[in-house]
Design a protein around this motif. Structure first.
Motif, mmCIF file in Angstrom:
data_model
loop_
_atom_site.group_PDB
_atom_site.id
_atom_site.type_symbol
_atom_site.label_atom_id
_atom_site.label_comp_id
_atom_site.label_asym_id
_atom_site.label_seq_id
_atom_site.Cartn_x
_atom_site.Cartn_y
_atom_site.Cartn_z
ATOM 1 N N THR A 90 0.842 -1.193 0.000
ATOM 2 C CA THR A 90 0.000 0.000 0.000
ATOM 3 C C THR A 90 0.883 1.251 0.000
ATOM 4 O OG1 THR A 90 -0.039 0.011 2.391
ATOM 5 C CG2 THR A 90 -1.803 -1.193 1.293
ATOM 6 N N PRO A 91 0.345 2.371 -0.512
ATOM 7 C CA PRO A 91 1.140 3.606 -0.539
ATOM 8 C C PRO A 91 1.725 3.973 0.826
ATOM 9 C CG PRO A 91 -0.820 3.894 -1.870
ATOM 10 C CD PRO A 91 -0.942 2.534 -1.210
ATOM 11 N N SER A 92 0.976 3.741 1.893
ATOM 12 C CA SER A 92 1.480 4.154 3.199
ATOM 13 C C SER A 92 2.653 3.284 3.652
ATOM 14 C CB SER A 92 0.367 4.118 4.247
ATOM 15 O OG SER A 92 -0.097 2.795 4.403
ATOM 16 N N ARG A 93 2.815 2.083 3.064
ATOM 17 C CA ARG A 93 3.929 1.214 3.444
ATOM 18 C C ARG A 93 5.066 1.269 2.434
ATOM 19 N NH1 ARG A 93 3.182 -4.520 5.068
ATOM 20 N NH2 ARG A 93 5.237 -4.024 5.873
ATOM 21 N N CYS A 94 4.915 2.090 1.394
ATOM 22 C CA CYS A 94 5.925 2.134 0.341
ATOM 23 C C CYS A 94 7.047 3.102 0.704
ATOM 24 C CB CYS A 94 5.275 2.547 -0.977
ATOM 25 S SG CYS A 94 6.452 2.738 -2.322
ATOM 26 N N PHE A 95 8.281 2.575 0.729
ATOM 27 C CA PHE A 95 9.438 3.400 1.050
ATOM 28 C C PHE A 95 9.591 4.571 0.090
ATOM 29 C CE2 PHE A 95 12.244 -0.126 3.089
ATOM 30 C CZ PHE A 95 11.328 -0.213 4.114
ATOM 31 N N LEU A 96 9.179 4.335 -1.156
ATOM 32 C CA LEU A 96 9.513 5.296 -2.187
ATOM 33 C C LEU A 96 8.475 6.402 -2.273
ATOM 34 C CD1 LEU A 96 11.792 5.627 -4.242
ATOM 35 C CD2 LEU A 96 10.410 4.366 -5.858
ATOM 36 N N VAL A 97 7.217 6.029 -2.464
ATOM 37 C CA VAL A 97 6.216 7.080 -2.627
ATOM 38 C C VAL A 97 5.520 7.437 -1.322
ATOM 39 C CG1 VAL A 97 5.810 6.529 -5.051
ATOM 40 C CG2 VAL A 97 4.348 5.542 -3.310
ATOM 41 N N GLY A 98 5.547 6.544 -0.341
ATOM 42 C CA GLY A 98 4.913 6.850 0.940
ATOM 43 C C GLY A 98 5.350 8.193 1.504
ATOM 44 N N PRO A 99 6.670 8.403 1.636
ATOM 45 C CA PRO A 99 7.128 9.678 2.198
ATOM 46 C C PRO A 99 6.723 10.887 1.357
ATOM 47 C CG PRO A 99 8.890 8.050 2.281
ATOM 48 C CD PRO A 99 7.778 7.449 1.450
ATOM 49 N N LEU A 100 6.540 10.694 0.043
ATOM 50 C CA LEU A 100 6.137 11.823 -0.799
ATOM 51 C C LEU A 100 4.645 12.064 -0.701
ATOM 52 C CD1 LEU A 100 8.250 11.150 -4.019
ATOM 53 C CD2 LEU A 100 8.764 12.670 -2.108
ATOM 54 N N ILE A 101 3.857 10.986 -0.807
ATOM 55 C CA ILE A 101 2.406 11.153 -0.786
ATOM 56 C C ILE A 101 1.937 11.626 0.581
ATOM 57 C CG2 ILE A 101 0.202 9.905 -0.924
ATOM 58 C CD1 ILE A 101 1.307 8.215 -3.115
ATOM 59 N N GLY B 163 11.958 12.423 2.793
ATOM 60 C CA GLY B 163 10.920 11.851 3.629
ATOM 61 C C GLY B 163 11.483 10.730 4.473
ATOM 62 N N ALA B 164 10.689 10.298 5.423
ATOM 63 C CA ALA B 164 11.125 9.235 6.319
ATOM 64 C C ALA B 164 9.955 8.304 6.557
ATOM 65 C CB ALA B 164 11.597 9.812 7.646
ATOM 66 N N CYS B 165 10.254 7.030 6.630
ATOM 67 C CA CYS B 165 9.241 6.089 7.071
ATOM 68 C C CYS B 165 9.956 4.971 7.813
ATOM 69 C CB CYS B 165 8.410 5.552 5.904
ATOM 70 S SG CYS B 165 9.382 4.698 4.670
ATOM 71 N N SER C 284 16.913 12.152 15.987
ATOM 72 C CA SER C 284 15.485 12.362 15.801
ATOM 73 C C SER C 284 14.944 11.482 14.667
ATOM 74 C CB SER C 284 15.249 13.858 15.541
ATOM 75 O OG SER C 284 14.088 14.047 14.800
ATOM 76 N N LEU C 285 15.677 11.433 13.544
ATOM 77 C CA LEU C 285 15.230 10.590 12.426
ATOM 78 C C LEU C 285 15.357 9.107 12.761
ATOM 79 C CD1 LEU C 285 16.674 12.617 9.424
ATOM 80 C CD2 LEU C 285 14.259 12.076 9.824
ATOM 81 N N SER C 286 16.259 8.778 13.673
ATOM 82 C CA SER C 286 16.374 7.396 14.120
ATOM 83 C C SER C 286 15.098 6.946 14.825
ATOM 84 C CB SER C 286 17.586 7.263 15.046
ATOM 85 O OG SER C 286 17.518 6.048 15.752
ATOM 86 N N ALA C 287 14.558 7.853 15.648
ATOM 87 C CA ALA C 287 13.306 7.526 16.336
ATOM 88 C C ALA C 287 12.177 7.331 15.325
ATOM 89 C CB ALA C 287 12.953 8.629 17.331
ATOM 90 N N GLU C 288 12.172 8.152 14.283
ATOM 91 C CA GLU C 288 11.091 8.098 13.296
ATOM 92 C C GLU C 288 11.190 6.845 12.416
ATOM 93 O OE1 GLU C 288 9.341 11.324 10.073
ATOM 94 O OE2 GLU C 288 10.864 11.947 11.498
ATOM 95 N N THR C 289 12.421 6.394 12.137
ATOM 96 C CA THR C 289 12.626 5.316 11.179
ATOM 97 C C THR C 289 12.932 3.972 11.828
ATOM 98 O OG1 THR C 289 14.980 5.860 11.088
ATOM 99 C CG2 THR C 289 13.554 6.860 9.405
ATOM 100 N N SER C 290 13.253 3.984 13.124
ATOM 101 C CA SER C 290 13.727 2.789 13.842
ATOM 102 C C SER C 290 15.088 2.314 13.332
ATOM 103 C CB SER C 290 12.729 1.622 13.754
ATOM 104 O OG SER C 290 11.464 2.029 14.166
#
Lengths: 258, 258
Positions: free
Chosen positions: A240-251, B92-94, B68-74
């Motif tokens: 899903t978009p929310s789990r996508c490393f690539l577009v998730g952060p952009l969307i 972006g970060a996920c 800070s980004l470490s907390a956000e990304t694990s």
């Protein structure tokens, strides 16, 4: 390991023509008998043409939304109207293209295309491309007695790259993704999250030989690929978009709950 | 047209080892003499290792931004610090990844990777990967007398897809993009804007054989590909974010002047 890619020339394939028959003829004329484990890659354009998944632009009345996006993109408003009908969501617009979600794919113009289509017509992605691939696969298996997979290939875009590379539209008869979770890396550590998207690698390999113009090679036999042949439909290719490393952060920028 | 992909097994390649020598040995042991026009695809991981483009995590002090980004990304804060140093911009970060711009590429974690790296080390993309590819190319041409191209390959992500597929990090000795502008499509109409990104199709084809785990096949010889061999560095592979059909509409959403 050796993998062989064999492009098969084909006469032009018309609306309503039997694609299985066209493929089997092309393979016979090229002297390329199929083997168990082969993947038959097919350009989406000939799939769409043979199935009649084309629309005459003069039959389309553009909505006001299409007219507005036509001004933004410089695309024919009737073509934009087709794209709006074909897409699940429009995520953005730029000159020459609408960025759309279709099924689980992020794709320009919802897969609709004017190039290599009859004058005045747009070709569309077939409905349920995995099922279409499965039917073609069953036809080829029946005609040849070989346990092959089928992959429907389109030209796709990659972020920040000039030019198109291949992308899988649909497939059947092989596992599209191989998980490495639980296996070990070169240094013996257990791999915790990596998977290999075989399907798009195969689509790009086939696209290398299909080209973008008048090559006339809509079929590519891929021999020796490290895929697991199955009898069914693919599973697990999408996230899903929310789990996508690539577009998730952009969307979802600025909306981390998305 | 037939294209052949030949994966070469290699012993593990250590820091400071001569990659040209390792490749030539691997090809000799496999009984695969090179031909003019071959493309030698090499995993970025062995390029980085041989060049010492690795960093010991315990040598890295994370900044507060990294924490800070470490907390956000694990992700390990020292690994995040390396990513921040390696990237031109963080978009972006996920969970599990930072989306970065590096050079002209949109890439997770600026190419830094812990998998298939020595315990406690991260491997990084080499500086100026095209120049690195050119030097390897000159070395292989000198050692074999064959006019080959070189392609450095990494695992990459595609929008909304599970698993990795191949992407070109750098190359030399062949034109990465073929323009179709001015040529004709199957129906005789002049093509106005399409180009074919050969480089990423080649990278994906090679990646199919390189795999993601302990395959130990960092070299893939690609034979018969429709590429134009040159003596120099590549040009024309990239477009700016504002001109990119795929990420332009996402990055510049609500800011059409971007």
């Amino acid at each position: 390991m050796r993998v062989e890619l064999i492009a098969l020339r084909s006469r032009p394939i018309g609306r309503g023509e039997d694609l299985v028959e066209a493929f089997v003829s092309a393979a016979r004329e090229a002297g390329v008998p199929l083997l168990d484990g082969d993947i038959v890659a097919i350009s989406v354009k000939v799939v769409s043409t043979s199935m009649g998944a084309v629309r005459r632009l003069s039959d389309v009345s553009p909505s006001s939304a299409a007219a507005s996006l036509s001004a933004e993109t410089s695309l024919d408003p009737r073509f934009v109207e087709l794209i709006l009908r074909e897409s699940d969501a429009v995520l953005g617009a730029c000159r020459g293209s609408l960025l759309t979600l279709k099924g689980s794919q992020l794709v320009p113009n919802a897969g609709a295309d004017l190039k290599n289509s009859l004058e005045g017509f747009a070709s569309l992605w077939p409905r349920d491309p995995d099922l279409v691939a499965w039917r073609i696969m069953m036809g080829i298996r029946g005609a040849t007695g070989r346990r092959v997979g089928v992959l429907i290939v389109d030209s796709g875009l990659r972020p920040l790259r000039r030019g198109t590379s291949g992308v899988a539209v649909g497939s059947a008869g092989f596992n599209p993704v191989r998980s490495y979770v639980g296996l070990r890396d070169l240094y013996g550590r257990v791999i915790t999250m990596t998977s290999h998207n075989l399907e798009d690698d195969l689509a790009s390999a086939a696209h290398l030989l299909m080209g973008e113009g008048a090559e006339g090679t809509p079929f590519v036999v891929i021999r020796g690929a490290p895929v697991e042949i199955t009898d069914g439909l693919p599973a697990g290719r999408s996230i899903t978009p929310s789990r996508c490393f690539l577009v998730g952060p952009l969307i979802f920028r600025g909306d981390p709950g998305g």
